[in-house]
Structures are given as structure tokens and as C-alpha cells.
Design a protein around this motif. Sequence first.
Motif, PDB file in Angstrom:
ATOM      1  N   LEU A   1     -36.408  30.786  33.828  1.00 41.72           N
ATOM      2  CA  LEU A   1     -35.304  31.737  33.883  1.00 41.72           C
ATOM      3  C   LEU A   1     -35.436  32.810  32.810  1.00 41.72           C
ATOM      4  O   LEU A   1     -35.155  33.993  33.058  1.00 41.72           O
ATOM      5  CB  LEU A   1     -33.974  30.992  33.718  1.00 41.72           C
ATOM      6  CG  LEU A   1     -32.705  31.853  33.679  1.00 41.72           C
ATOM      7  CD1 LEU A   1     -32.498  32.577  34.996  1.00 41.72           C
ATOM      8  CD2 LEU A   1     -31.490  31.002  33.322  1.00 41.72           C
ATOM      9  N   ILE A   2     -35.901  32.431  31.610  1.00 40.36           N
ATOM     10  CA  ILE A   2     -35.940  33.374  30.486  1.00 40.36           C
ATOM     11  C   ILE A   2     -37.265  34.125  30.436  1.00 40.36           C
ATOM     12  O   ILE A   2     -37.301  35.355  30.311  1.00 40.36           O
ATOM     13  CB  ILE A   2     -35.689  32.616  29.175  1.00 40.36           C
ATOM     14  CG1 ILE A   2     -34.294  31.961  29.210  1.00 40.36           C
ATOM     15  CG2 ILE A   2     -35.792  33.566  27.980  1.00 40.36           C
ATOM     16  CD1 ILE A   2     -34.044  31.024  28.052  1.00 40.36           C
ATOM     17  N   PHE A   3     -38.358  33.388  30.553  1.00 44.43           N
ATOM     18  CA  PHE A   3     -39.679  33.994  30.342  1.00 44.43           C
ATOM     19  C   PHE A   3     -40.432  34.232  31.643  1.00 44.43           C
ATOM     20  O   PHE A   3     -41.564  34.737  31.619  1.00 44.43           O
ATOM     21  CB  PHE A   3     -40.538  33.092  29.436  1.00 44.43           C
ATOM     22  CG  PHE A   3     -39.867  32.744  28.144  1.00 44.43           C
ATOM     23  CD1 PHE A   3     -39.726  33.699  27.139  1.00 44.43           C
ATOM     24  CD2 PHE A   3     -39.367  31.473  27.917  1.00 44.43           C
ATOM     25  CE1 PHE A   3     -39.105  33.373  25.944  1.00 44.43           C
ATOM     26  CE2 PHE A   3     -38.755  31.140  26.730  1.00 44.43           C
ATOM     27  CZ  PHE A   3     -38.617  32.091  25.726  1.00 44.43           C
ATOM     28  N   GLY A   4     -39.875  33.879  32.750  1.00 46.83           N
ATOM     29  CA  GLY A   4     -40.567  34.061  34.015  1.00 46.83           C
ATOM     30  C   GLY A   4     -40.493  35.495  34.507  1.00 46.83           C
ATOM     31  O   GLY A   4     -39.828  36.356  33.931  1.00 46.83           O
ATOM     32  N   GLU A   5     -41.181  35.742  35.615  1.00 47.30           N
ATOM     33  CA  GLU A   5     -41.230  37.077  36.215  1.00 47.30           C
ATOM     34  C   GLU A   5     -40.350  37.160  37.456  1.00 47.30           C
ATOM     35  O   GLU A   5     -40.532  38.040  38.290  1.00 47.30           O
ATOM     36  CB  GLU A   5     -42.679  37.422  36.576  1.00 47.30           C
ATOM     37  CG  GLU A   5     -43.599  37.481  35.368  1.00 47.30           C
ATOM     38  CD  GLU A   5     -45.033  37.812  35.740  1.00 47.30           C
ATOM     39  OE1 GLU A   5     -45.285  37.925  36.977  1.00 47.30           O
ATOM     40  OE2 GLU A   5     -45.861  37.945  34.841  1.00 47.30           O
TER      41      GLU A   5
END
Length: 748
Positions: free
Chosen positions: A544-548
Motif C-alpha cells: 500500500l505504501i511503497f507499491g506502484e
Amino acid sequence: MKFIDIVLDMKDASSSGSADDGAILADGKKLDDLRNALESGKDQQQIDAMKKVIGYIAKGRNASALFPNIVKLVASSQPELKKLVYVYLERYAEEQQDLALLSISTFQRGLKDHNQLIRGCALRVMSSIRLPIISPILLQGISEASTDMSPYVRKTAAHAIPKLASIDPATREQLIEIISRLLGDRAPLVAGSAVLAYLRVCPDRVDLLHKNYRKLCQMLIDVDEWGQLRFLEVLTRYARTQFTAPKAGKLDFDHQLLLTACQPLLLSRNAAVVLKVVATCQELGTDEDIAKTIGPLMNLASGDRRETKFLALEVVYRLACSSPHLVSPYLKNFTIFWAESEQIALLKIKILTKLAVGSPGTAHQVNRELETISFWDKEKLATEAVRSLGEIATVPELTQTTLVKLMTLINDKREVVSGEAVVSIQKLIQINPERNEPVIKKLARLYIRETVGTSNAKCSILWLVGEYAHFISKVAPDVLRVAAKAFIKEVDEVKMHTLTLAAKMSVQSEIPEQVALATTYVFNLARYDQSYDLRDRARFLKNLIFGELELSKFSKAILTAPKPVPTKVEVDERFRCGTLSSSLGIEARMYSALPDFALEASPSSLRELPKPIKKAPAKTTVARKASKSVSSSESESESESESESEDCTSGPDAESQSESESESESESESSEGEPELSEESALVKTAITNAAEAVAAERAPSESGDHAVAIIEDSSDPEAPPIAEIIINPDRQASNDSSPEPKSTVSS
């Protein structure tokens, strides 16, 4: 002594070789003596032996080994012995059904006994034999016993009805007819058992209660205590289905009748009856009716018996949640003493909390009481007191005064108490976080110093720091650092909150390098943790935070969304007040929910008894004897009677004819349903009747003769006054003064 008895019982069982024989007495020889006494044939010895056996049964010992010896005595002619035998058979008839069936004919003869106790015991034993094969015999016995002259026998019949209904459901309709007859019984001894039978067999047949409702309300105070409980249960259900919800000062007549009949029962010596009346008033009455029950309820809540006190306090707690203004005048009754049991003390704390929240005028006194309890050595009570202070602090007017007291409890040496204080403070901060920024900083520093020991307190502080990190931007990174350092040693709940804190810190606008490293460290540890839930949560937050993903653009809005303020926990109203289910918190066996109020009240005419049909007054002939003859009026009476006899037929045939005509007139009037006479015509009729009787008495000849005074009405005009005629029998010859006195008849 109990241990010695058990050892002796085991010794006797092993020595005699029969577990049943050894279980009854401590000495096997006494068992043989009892058998010999029962087989002796002497009444007194048999009675003494039966008294001993009943005494052993009362002590809880097994006496089934003597069943073959005792069942033979059922045909005894001694009433006292037969009563004892029936008491024994009632206890063991269900276990020894085959042997009990051998005496079924004796039980049937017992139903015809002249002693009411024998008749009742015989029916009770028959109903204890739970075999469908005897259901026709039992049904006949119940039907005959329900019309018995003795109220005790009718009561026994009512108790046998549910047993027969469970044995043979096909007899339900016949049993309902018997129940309908027993519900109309005027004996209070029978009424309680009849209502119990109704409740067990046909609780949905409201039509059986319509004509008996008012009688049951009037009989409520005369029934025995356990019958009153059944009465209140049945009448409460009836009132809920037949009357509308109570409004201020507006109650149906029959609705108010039940509430009025309940009031005297508040003085009952039985605590169950008082609690049932309180529950009935809460379920049916207005605030005025409920207010009348507070005094007796408080007497029970202040009593010495722990069980009664606990149940009464449960009812008070339910009442404090719905109507705290009614309970607040009795605040001193809920003072908690050191010697009280833990369950009662916890219940009192809950009541005090509800009173402080519902009646703010009592908050200051309640806070002092709870603050004192929070310093007790009893950790469970202290923890509950701190939790209650946090609930009281949710009231805006009481927040600041209560928050100060909670802050003093953070440094308590007992981790349970300090942890609960932190949890309570967390809920308060959510109400106004900007105003309580110093409190958040103080809690964060406590976590950094590692002075917080309980997992609940750690979770609360981590949640507060993550939620309001923008208020304490300088302290929040240190909290994350300390939490990441101790991540491996913490429990799963603390790990979950640490992971959430790292995720919230990573979406801030400015992320220090220290925070980024700590976040990466926490996510890597969570990835390989043993908990499946923790690994799934770490994978979800990382994507959720670091994904694309497109959803990653809204990660900050998702994680830092405003959270709702915690609401007060309301009382569980799933179950009825005062029931076992309410005390346990789960639905108990045979629990029945209370029906809702009717949308429209049923007509009052349903509860009125049918008025008796008024018949027309029967035209009867009343025989009268004439007074003594008067010598001066003999000739006049003879002449007048002869002149009047010309208008009508005289003699016995005439009398019978006039009677048959009067009966036919009365039958025609009753069949045609003609209106009754008016008051004036009735007075005229009475006056003419009296005058005719007087004339008949004055004109009676001294010789002899039968005189009849007849009242004849005109059937064509019912309003016309009746005509009096004096009928004289000419067939009788005149006689001397010594002859029998004449007779006169008046038919009206």
C-alpha cells in the motif's frame, strides 16, 4: 462425617456385593432389618420402617433396592402407611416402571379413596410413571380429579397435566379443555397450579385467559408465593399482547388493574416475588409505577444474603442505565466495603458509573469513591475503578477533573492499574486531541523510558503516537526507535501496533532518515515473523505504501483518516431483566423472550364475564292457609265466592288447567323475548297480588273448602296489569269448625 459415611458405604457395597444395597445405609444389617420390618405384616413396624426409608431419601441416599418390598404395601388399608408408600413410589416410579405398572390397578382404586391425600398421591404416582401405555388411564384420572371436591386433588391434577402432555402429545386438546376448566377455579390453591399447566402446555392460547384475566388479577395476592411467580409471568405476557405501550398517565383499565394488583406483593417475604414484581413494572408500567418499586428493591440490595443481593443489584444496574434519576437518591446504598465479595463490588462500581454519567450531580461523590478503590490491594477492583473513571471522563463536563486523577495513576507500581489508566486516557484524548497535546507527550516519554509494562498500555501509547504524530514530531521518532528495538520480544498485539506506527510515520510529509531506517527494519522483521496475521499485515502495508498500485496514492489518507470518538458501552438488553440469561449473558434453557406491545388494544368486552339471561318471572302457585273463620261474615264470603266462581271453572281440574295455561304463557313469553314489565306495572302487579291474598284470607269459610287465588295476565297486552281471581272448589262440602283449615294458592 461425610467422609466417614462415604467410606462406610464403600465398605458395605464391597461386603454385600450389591452397590445399591450398600448405597442406602452405612450398615448392611440395617438394610436387612428394614426388609424384614416391611415384610412383617404388622402395621406399626411397617410404618416405622417407611419413616426411616423416607428419612434416608431426604438425606440424598439411594433407596431403590427396597422398591419390590415397598410396592407390595400400596394395597394397605392403613392411611398413614399408604401415604408414606405413595411418597416413596413418587420418587422411584420412573426408575422402576415395570414394577410400578403391576400396581396400576391399586392406584386406580386410590383415586376413589375417601381420603383426599390418598387420591392426590395416587394421581401423582400415576403421572410419575412415564409410559405412553398408561396415558388413557392417566387422562381419565386427571379428568375426574379436575372436578374433585377437594382443592388439593384438583391441584394435583393440574400438576399432572404437563407430565401427560410430555408423554403423549396426542392428548393435548383434551388437556387444554381441562386447563380451561381449572383456570376458572376459585380456589387459590388450584389457580397457581392451573396457570403453571397453562404455561407449560398451551402458552399461546390467549383466548383461555380473556374471561379469567380479571379474576386472576384479583386472586394474585391470595395465591402461594411460587404460584404468584407464574401468575406474573402469564399476566405480563397477556398484557404485552393485548394492551398498547404505556403512556404518561394513560393506561387501559385492565392494564392498570394488573399493576395495581402487583403493588401489595412488594411487601412479600419471598425475594423472588419482589424481583418479579419489579421486572413486571419495568416491562408494563410507567415511571410512576417503577418509582414505587425502588424502595423494596433497595431493601433487597442491602440485605445479607449474597445471592439475593447480587440479583437485586443486577436489576438496579439495568434500572440505572435506563432511569438513573430514580436510583440516584439511593447513592449511599452502593458504598463498597472491603469485606464484600468481588462480584457484588464490581456490580456496585458499574452502578456508580452509570449514576455519575446519567446524573452529573452525583459525579463528584462517585469520583472520590472510585479514586479510593483504585488504591486498594485488590487489583481487579482497582482496575475496574480506573476503567470506570475513564468512562465518567467521557462526559464533557467531567473530562478535565477526571483526567487529572487518571494521570496520577499512570505511575502506579501495579502494571495492571497503570495500563488501564493509559487506556482510559487514550479514549479521553480522542475527544479533544489538540487540547491534550501535553498529555500525549507525557505518555510518549513514559514509553521511551520503558516504564510502561502492560501490553494494553503499550498498544494505547503506540496508537496515540501514530495517530497524532504531527503534534509531537520531535518525540514520535524516538518512540518508533524504542519500539523497533524491542520488536522481537513483544507480544503479537504490540508488534501489530508497532507495524502500524511505522506505516503511519512513513507517509508523513517529511521523513527523517532515522524514521526510514526504523521503518525498513520493522517491515523486514515482520516479514519473517511466526504470526500469519502479522506477516499478512506487513505485506499489505508494504504494497500500500511503497507499491506502484493506483491505491498507493491514497495511502496517507487511508492511514491518517480521522477516527470516531469511542462511544459509551450500553447495557446488554438482549435478555429480560431478572432472568438467568440476563445474569449469565447467554441464552439459557427454556428462556422465552417477551413479546412486543400490541399496536391496538383489544376490546374490554373480551374480559367481561357473560351476563346471565334474565327470564320472565315464573307464574307459580303459592298455597296459603286461611285464618280462623269469622261467624259474622260467613254468608257474605259464601255468596261472593259463588258469584266469582261463575266467571271461571272451579275444582281441581280448573286449578290444573290454570297452571298449565300459566306455564304455556311463560314459555311463550320467554321464547318470543317480550320486553319486561315497566316499574309501574310491576308495582301494580305486586299490589294486586297482596290484595288477592288478603281477600282469600278474609273470605275463607269456617266449614271447609279449598280456595285458590290466581293472577291471570292478558297475553295480548304485556303492559296490562294482572287480574286477580279467587277460585273456590265447590266439590268440598261444608263442615264444622273442627274441619281442616282451607288452603289458598296464589299463582303469579
